[in-house]
Design a protein around this motif. Structure first.
Motif, PDB file in Angstrom:
ATOM      1  N   UNK A 114      64.346  77.667  33.974  1.00 54.22           N
ATOM      2  CA  UNK A 114      63.120  77.834  33.184  1.00 54.22           C
ATOM      3  C   UNK A 114      63.355  77.439  31.734  1.00 54.22           C
ATOM      4  N   UNK A 115      64.457  77.874  31.193  1.00 54.81           N
ATOM      5  CA  UNK A 115      64.762  77.580  29.796  1.00 54.81           C
ATOM      6  C   UNK A 115      64.942  76.081  29.566  1.00 54.81           C
ATOM      7  N   UNK A 116      65.630  75.422  30.502  1.00 54.65           N
ATOM      8  CA  UNK A 116      65.858  73.978  30.363  1.00 54.65           C
ATOM      9  C   UNK A 116      64.547  73.209  30.473  1.00 54.65           C
ATOM     10  N   UNK A 117      63.743  73.545  31.510  1.00 53.85           N
ATOM     11  CA  UNK A 117      62.506  72.804  31.737  1.00 53.85           C
ATOM     12  C   UNK A 117      61.467  73.071  30.651  1.00 53.85           C
ATOM     13  N   UNK A 118      61.586  74.168  29.959  1.00 55.02           N
ATOM     14  CA  UNK A 118      60.645  74.474  28.878  1.00 55.02           C
ATOM     15  C   UNK A 118      60.950  73.672  27.620  1.00 55.02           C
ATOM     16  N   UNK A 119      62.101  73.046  27.581  1.00 55.58           N
ATOM     17  CA  UNK A 119      62.514  72.344  26.353  1.00 55.58           C
ATOM     18  C   UNK A 119      63.003  70.929  26.646  1.00 55.58           C
ATOM     19  N   UNK A 120      62.422  70.275  27.664  1.00 52.46           N
ATOM     20  CA  UNK A 120      62.823  68.913  27.993  1.00 52.46           C
ATOM     21  C   UNK A 120      62.253  67.927  26.968  1.00 52.46           C
ATOM     22  N   UNK A 121      63.001  66.875  26.723  1.00 53.15           N
ATOM     23  CA  UNK A 121      62.589  65.854  25.766  1.00 53.15           C
ATOM     24  C   UNK A 121      61.562  64.926  26.429  1.00 53.15           C
TER      25      UNK A 121
END
Length: 255
Positions: free
Chosen positions: A206-213
């Protein structure tokens, strides 16, 4: 009534009377023969039935999964010794074989339509629903060679329908394997996704997908906030239909 001294055989000695401990009540008495016998039996394995073992094992599997099911854990659940279980099953693998057969024998099989493609869809969907109700079975089936004999109904009818649809027998077997792999993977992967979605704590994903470039991963960045919900969505029927269409398409192993 105790024999009097005049009734005793010559030379017979009188056993000394046991003195009650100080403070003992008038109705205190020695343990009965039944009680003594019961105390001597302490430690013997409890009498358990095969049905009780199956029910307790299913309960452990449904609540805690395959890894937690051990002979010692099952014995604790039943209130007996592990040795008592070995009168019914040889080991954990034998126990799992019994459980698979027991569950497969209870499954209500659907009526199948005449059309080969629809027959595959109905049989595969029924297989999915049976396994989704007990996800631990998928873990067992994918890790070894155990299975319930009655469950062969699904593979037999899917392969037979694929042959009726025009595939060679070998290609029909491959088609069944593709359906099985998709079904097993969907149950395991989506099941985990559903559990993650139900957990209020954010996961690493969740954390990674919330901050994808959005410059490097534009599609995933757009999907990011909805990825968990999309992963948990039930799309089995739609995807199964697309898979079967492809497997039965002209040129895909027909005679």
């Amino acid at each position: 009534m105790s024999p009097s001294s005049s009734q005793r055989e010559p030379g017979e000695r009188t056993a000394p009377a046991r003195r009650k401990p100080a403070g003992a009540k008038a109705d205190d008495h020695e343990p009965s023969a039944d009680r003594a016998s019961s105390e001597r039996r302490t430690g013997r394995p409890a009498r358990i039935s095969r049905a009780e073992i199956v029910a307790a094992a299913h309960a452990v599997l449904d609540a805690e999964g395959v890894e937690k099911l051990t002979m010692r854990r099952l014995a604790t659940e039943l209130g007996c010794t592990p040795m008592a279980l070995y009168h019914h099953v040889r080991d954990k693998e034998d126990l799992l074989r019994v459980l698979l057969n027991d569950y497969a024998d209870q499954v209500a099989l659907p009526d199948l339509p005449d059309d080969p493609k629809q027959r595959i869809l109905v049989a595969a969907t029924a297989m999915h629903d049976v396994l989704a109700a007990r996800p631990w079975i998928v873990e067992v089936l994918t890790e070894g060679d155990l299975f319930g004999l009655s469950a062969l109904w699904f593979s037999e009818n899917i392969i037979d329908a694929a042959v009726a649809a025009g595939l060679t027998l070998d290609r029909a077997a491959h088609a069944y394997r593709a359906i099985w792999h998709y079904t097993a993977g969907e149950i395991l992967i989506r099941g985990n996704a559903v559990r993650r979605a139900a957990d209020e704590r954010p996961t690493y994903r969740d954390e990674v997908f919330a901050d994808l470039d959005p410059e490097t991963l534009p599609r995933l960045a757009e999907l990011g906030p909805r990825w968990a919900a999309l992963s948990a969505a039930d799309t089995y029927a739609e995807s199964l239909r697309a898979l079967v269409d492809g497997l039965l398409a002209p040129g895909s192993g027909r005679r």
